[in-house]
Design a protein around this motif. Structure first.
Motif, PDB file in Angstrom:
ATOM      1  N   LEU A  35       0.834  -1.210   0.000  1.00 64.55           N
ATOM      2  CA  LEU A  35       0.000   0.000   0.000  1.00 64.55           C
ATOM      3  C   LEU A  35       0.863   1.252   0.000  1.00 64.55           C
ATOM      4  N   SER A  36       0.327   2.307  -0.581  1.00 64.15           N
ATOM      5  CA  SER A  36       1.009   3.590  -0.483  1.00 64.15           C
ATOM      6  C   SER A  36       0.519   4.308   0.778  1.00 64.15           C
ATOM      7  N   GLY A  37       1.230   5.330   1.121  1.00 64.78           N
ATOM      8  CA  GLY A  37       0.862   6.120   2.295  1.00 64.78           C
ATOM      9  C   GLY A  37       0.467   7.524   1.879  1.00 64.78           C
ATOM     10  N   GLY A  38       0.596   8.463   2.790  1.00 64.62           N
ATOM     11  CA  GLY A  38       0.217   9.829   2.482  1.00 64.62           C
ATOM     12  C   GLY A  38      -1.295   9.992   2.492  1.00 64.62           C
ATOM     13  N   SER A  39      -1.797  10.999   1.792  1.00 63.84           N
ATOM     14  CA  SER A  39      -3.228  11.326   1.854  1.00 63.84           C
ATOM     15  C   SER A  39      -4.058  10.717   0.728  1.00 63.84           C
ATOM     16  N   THR A  40      -3.452  10.520  -0.443  1.00 64.97           N
ATOM     17  CA  THR A  40      -4.253  10.066  -1.587  1.00 64.97           C
ATOM     18  C   THR A  40      -5.008   8.762  -1.345  1.00 64.97           C
ATOM     19  N   GLY A  66       4.592   0.187   0.854  1.00 64.84           N
ATOM     20  CA  GLY A  66       5.706   0.576  -0.020  1.00 64.84           C
ATOM     21  C   GLY A  66       6.721   1.397   0.733  1.00 64.84           C
ATOM     22  N   ASP A  67       6.239   2.113   1.724  1.00 62.24           N
ATOM     23  CA  ASP A  67       7.135   2.850   2.601  1.00 62.24           C
ATOM     24  C   ASP A  67       6.404   3.201   3.894  1.00 62.24           C
ATOM     25  N   GLU A  68       7.187   3.500   4.906  1.00 65.06           N
ATOM     26  CA  GLU A  68       6.610   3.851   6.200  1.00 65.06           C
ATOM     27  C   GLU A  68       7.529   4.875   6.862  1.00 65.06           C
ATOM     28  N   ARG A  69       6.888   5.795   7.543  1.00 69.15           N
ATOM     29  CA  ARG A  69       7.664   6.770   8.296  1.00 69.15           C
ATOM     30  C   ARG A  69       8.217   6.096   9.548  1.00 69.15           C
ATOM     31  N   CYS A  70       9.414   6.433   9.968  1.00 70.79           N
ATOM     32  CA  CYS A  70      10.034   5.821  11.153  1.00 70.79           C
ATOM     33  C   CYS A  70       9.522   6.527  12.410  1.00 70.79           C
ATOM     34  N   SER A  78       2.070   8.066  11.000  1.00 69.13           N
ATOM     35  CA  SER A  78       2.254   6.663  10.600  1.00 69.13           C
ATOM     36  C   SER A  78       1.296   6.265   9.480  1.00 69.13           C
ATOM     37  N   ASN A  79       1.843   5.710   8.400  1.00 64.78           N
ATOM     38  CA  ASN A  79       0.976   5.191   7.330  1.00 64.78           C
ATOM     39  C   ASN A  79       0.155   4.005   7.834  1.00 64.78           C
ATOM     40  N   TYR A  80       0.790   3.226   8.711  1.00 67.05           N
ATOM     41  CA  TYR A  80       0.065   2.067   9.292  1.00 67.05           C
ATOM     42  C   TYR A  80      -1.142   2.558  10.086  1.00 67.05           C
ATOM     43  N   LEU A 136       1.289   2.710  -5.587  1.00 70.97           N
ATOM     44  CA  LEU A 136       2.240   3.778  -5.299  1.00 70.97           C
ATOM     45  C   LEU A 136       1.567   5.135  -5.420  1.00 70.97           C
ATOM     46  N   GLY A 137       2.000   6.059  -4.584  1.00 67.20           N
ATOM     47  CA  GLY A 137       1.590   7.448  -4.745  1.00 67.20           C
ATOM     48  C   GLY A 137       2.701   8.186  -5.463  1.00 67.20           C
ATOM     49  N   MET A 138       2.510   9.481  -5.606  1.00 66.12           N
ATOM     50  CA  MET A 138       3.557  10.291  -6.220  1.00 66.12           C
ATOM     51  C   MET A 138       3.514  11.685  -5.609  1.00 66.12           C
ATOM     52  N   GLY A 139       4.682  12.164  -5.202  1.00 68.21           N
ATOM     53  CA  GLY A 139       4.737  13.521  -4.676  1.00 68.21           C
ATOM     54  C   GLY A 139       4.858  14.522  -5.802  1.00 68.21           C
ATOM     55  N   ALA A 140       4.664  15.783  -5.467  1.00 64.70           N
ATOM     56  CA  ALA A 140       4.759  16.847  -6.492  1.00 64.70           C
ATOM     57  C   ALA A 140       6.163  16.912  -7.085  1.00 64.70           C
ATOM     58  N   GLY A 142       7.783  14.291  -7.788  1.00 70.68           N
ATOM     59  CA  GLY A 142       7.935  13.060  -8.566  1.00 70.68           C
ATOM     60  C   GLY A 142       8.366  11.862  -7.753  1.00 70.68           C
ATOM     61  N   HIS A 143       8.588  12.029  -6.457  1.00 72.13           N
ATOM     62  CA  HIS A 143       9.018  10.856  -5.673  1.00 72.13           C
ATOM     63  C   HIS A 143       7.893   9.847  -5.576  1.00 72.13           C
ATOM     64  N   THR A 144       8.289   8.601  -5.365  1.00 72.62           N
ATOM     65  CA  THR A 144       7.303   7.547  -5.107  1.00 72.62           C
ATOM     66  C   THR A 144       7.840   6.640  -4.023  1.00 72.62           C
ATOM     67  N   ALA A 145       6.950   5.992  -3.299  1.00 73.90           N
ATOM     68  CA  ALA A 145       7.347   5.336  -2.048  1.00 73.90           C
ATOM     69  C   ALA A 145       8.133   6.394  -1.271  1.00 73.90           C
ATOM     70  N   SER A 146       9.319   6.036  -0.769  1.00 66.98           N
ATOM     71  CA  SER A 146      10.154   7.103  -0.207  1.00 66.98           C
ATOM     72  C   SER A 146      11.466   7.157  -0.963  1.00 66.98           C
ATOM     73  N   LYS A 172      13.248  10.093   8.804  1.00 69.19           N
ATOM     74  CA  LYS A 172      13.699   8.798   8.282  1.00 69.19           C
ATOM     75  C   LYS A 172      12.494   7.947   7.912  1.00 69.19           C
ATOM     76  N   ARG A 173      12.643   7.214   6.827  1.00 71.22           N
ATOM     77  CA  ARG A 173      11.585   6.341   6.349  1.00 71.22           C
ATOM     78  C   ARG A 173      12.181   5.022   5.870  1.00 71.22           C
ATOM     79  N   VAL A 174      11.424   3.941   6.039  1.00 70.23           N
ATOM     80  CA  VAL A 174      11.815   2.671   5.422  1.00 70.23           C
ATOM     81  C   VAL A 174      11.052   2.567   4.102  1.00 70.23           C
ATOM     82  N   SER A 195      -1.344  19.455  -8.985  1.00 67.17           N
ATOM     83  CA  SER A 195       0.089  19.730  -8.762  1.00 67.17           C
ATOM     84  C   SER A 195       0.967  18.604  -9.295  1.00 67.17           C
ATOM     85  N   LYS A 196       0.366  17.445  -9.544  1.00 66.87           N
ATOM     86  CA  LYS A 196       1.171  16.282  -9.965  1.00 66.87           C
ATOM     87  C   LYS A 196       1.076  16.008 -11.464  1.00 66.87           C
ATOM     88  N   LEU A 197       0.236  16.773 -12.141  1.00 69.57           N
ATOM     89  CA  LEU A 197      -0.018  16.502 -13.568  1.00 69.57           C
ATOM     90  C   LEU A 197       1.278  16.510 -14.373  1.00 69.57           C
TER      91      LEU A 197
HETATM   92  C1  6PG Z   1       4.236   8.584   2.026  1.00 66.31           C
HETATM   93  C2  6PG Z   1       3.975   7.982   0.676  1.00 66.31           C
HETATM   94  C3  6PG Z   1       4.443   8.891  -0.394  1.00 66.31           C
HETATM   95  C4  6PG Z   1       3.177   9.479  -0.962  1.00 66.31           C
HETATM   96  C5  6PG Z   1       3.451  10.691  -1.797  1.00 66.31           C
HETATM   97  C6  6PG Z   1       2.126  11.366  -2.174  1.00 66.31           C
HETATM   98  O1  6PG Z   1       4.564   7.838   2.962  1.00 66.31           O
HETATM   99  O2  6PG Z   1       4.035   9.812   2.124  1.00 66.31           O
HETATM  100  O3  6PG Z   1       4.105   6.719   0.488  1.00 66.31           O
HETATM  101  O4  6PG Z   1       5.211   8.303  -1.403  1.00 66.31           O
HETATM  102  O5  6PG Z   1       2.532   8.485  -1.763  1.00 66.31           O
HETATM  103  O6  6PG Z   1       4.226  11.589  -1.021  1.00 66.31           O
HETATM  104  O7  6PG Z   1       1.513  11.781  -0.981  1.00 66.31           O
HETATM  105  P1  6PG Z   1       0.035  12.414  -0.991  1.00 66.31           P
HETATM  106  O8  6PG Z   1      -0.891  11.307  -1.376  1.00 66.31           O
HETATM  107  O9  6PG Z   1      -0.180  12.856   0.438  1.00 66.31           O
HETATM  108  O10 6PG Z   1       0.057  13.546  -1.982  1.00 66.31           O
END
Ligand code: 6PG
Length: 202
Positions: A35-40, A66-70, A78-80, A136-140, A142-146, A172-174, A195-197
């Protein structure tokens, strides 16, 4: 060749994505999803909890990240914790099928332990854990996971997991590394927001 599916708004995106995931899961056997984390993904998780309690084989689904904040699992970051509150507490997925990163311990050890859990719990193909689906998500930026722009070497990293550093906060993130991401049966980027287009279409 990637397929791009566009929906009118985040709610429609969550609904369409949930329906697509349902079509990917075979009639039997375990199904490993990172699973991805963040807000999406929050809308997806809430939709799964509300509409898919009886429509997915939760006893066969394994959730990873896919990643987790430490941070500790009850930390607001915490994404969890986010996933537990929106989804895990509302569907009948067995606890043993939930493979969280131990954000509360030393990041290096958490990364080692997460990889060990994959080695023990997942099919291994060509020396890599074989996720059925990685969301996977994507940051503005372009990052994905961490895997952030300043640490692109993690895309080629041979270890299955790595400790990454958020470029602004220093958190730090795993993260799963590129070798594991690219070994997945399917990868789906779940991305919302104007913002991600530019990054999505790059
Ligand atoms: C995280 C994510 C990270 C996220 C992107 C997009 O732990 O934050 O896994 O890769 O998917 O940063 O985040 P938003 O969905 O909040 O825009």
């Amino acid at each position: 060749m990637p397929t791009i599916h566009i929906e009118a708004d985040p709610a429609s995106l969550a609904q369409a994505f949930a329906a697509w995931v349902s079509e990917q899961i075979p009639a039997e056997g375990p199904y490993h999803i990172a699973l991805s984390g963040g807000s999406t993904p929050k809308l997806l998780f809430a939709h799964w909890a509300a509409e898919y309690q009886d429509r997915l084989p939760w006893n066969r689904i394994h959730f990873w990240w896919g990643d987790e904040r430490c941070v500790p699992p009850n930390d607001a970051d915490s994404n969890y914790r986010m996933t537990k509150e929106l989804l895990l507490d509302h569907v009948s997925i067995p606890v043993k099928n939930i493979h969280r990163v131990e954000g509360e311990i030393a990041p290096d050890q958490a990364a080692v332990n997460f990889a060990a859990d994959m080695k023990q719990s997942m099919p291994i193909e060509n020396g890599l854990p074989k996720f059925d689906l990685i969301i996977l998500g994507m940051g503005a930026d372009g990052h994905t996971a961490s895997i952030f722009p300043h640490e692109m070497e993690l895309l080629e990293e041979s270890n299955w997991t790595a400790v990454a550093t958020h470029p602004e906060s220093g958190q730090k993130r795993v993260t799963l590394t590129g070798s594991v991401l690219n070994a997945a049966g399917k990868i789906a980027f779940l991305v919302a927001g104007a913002s991600k287009l530019e990054k999505v279409t790059a």
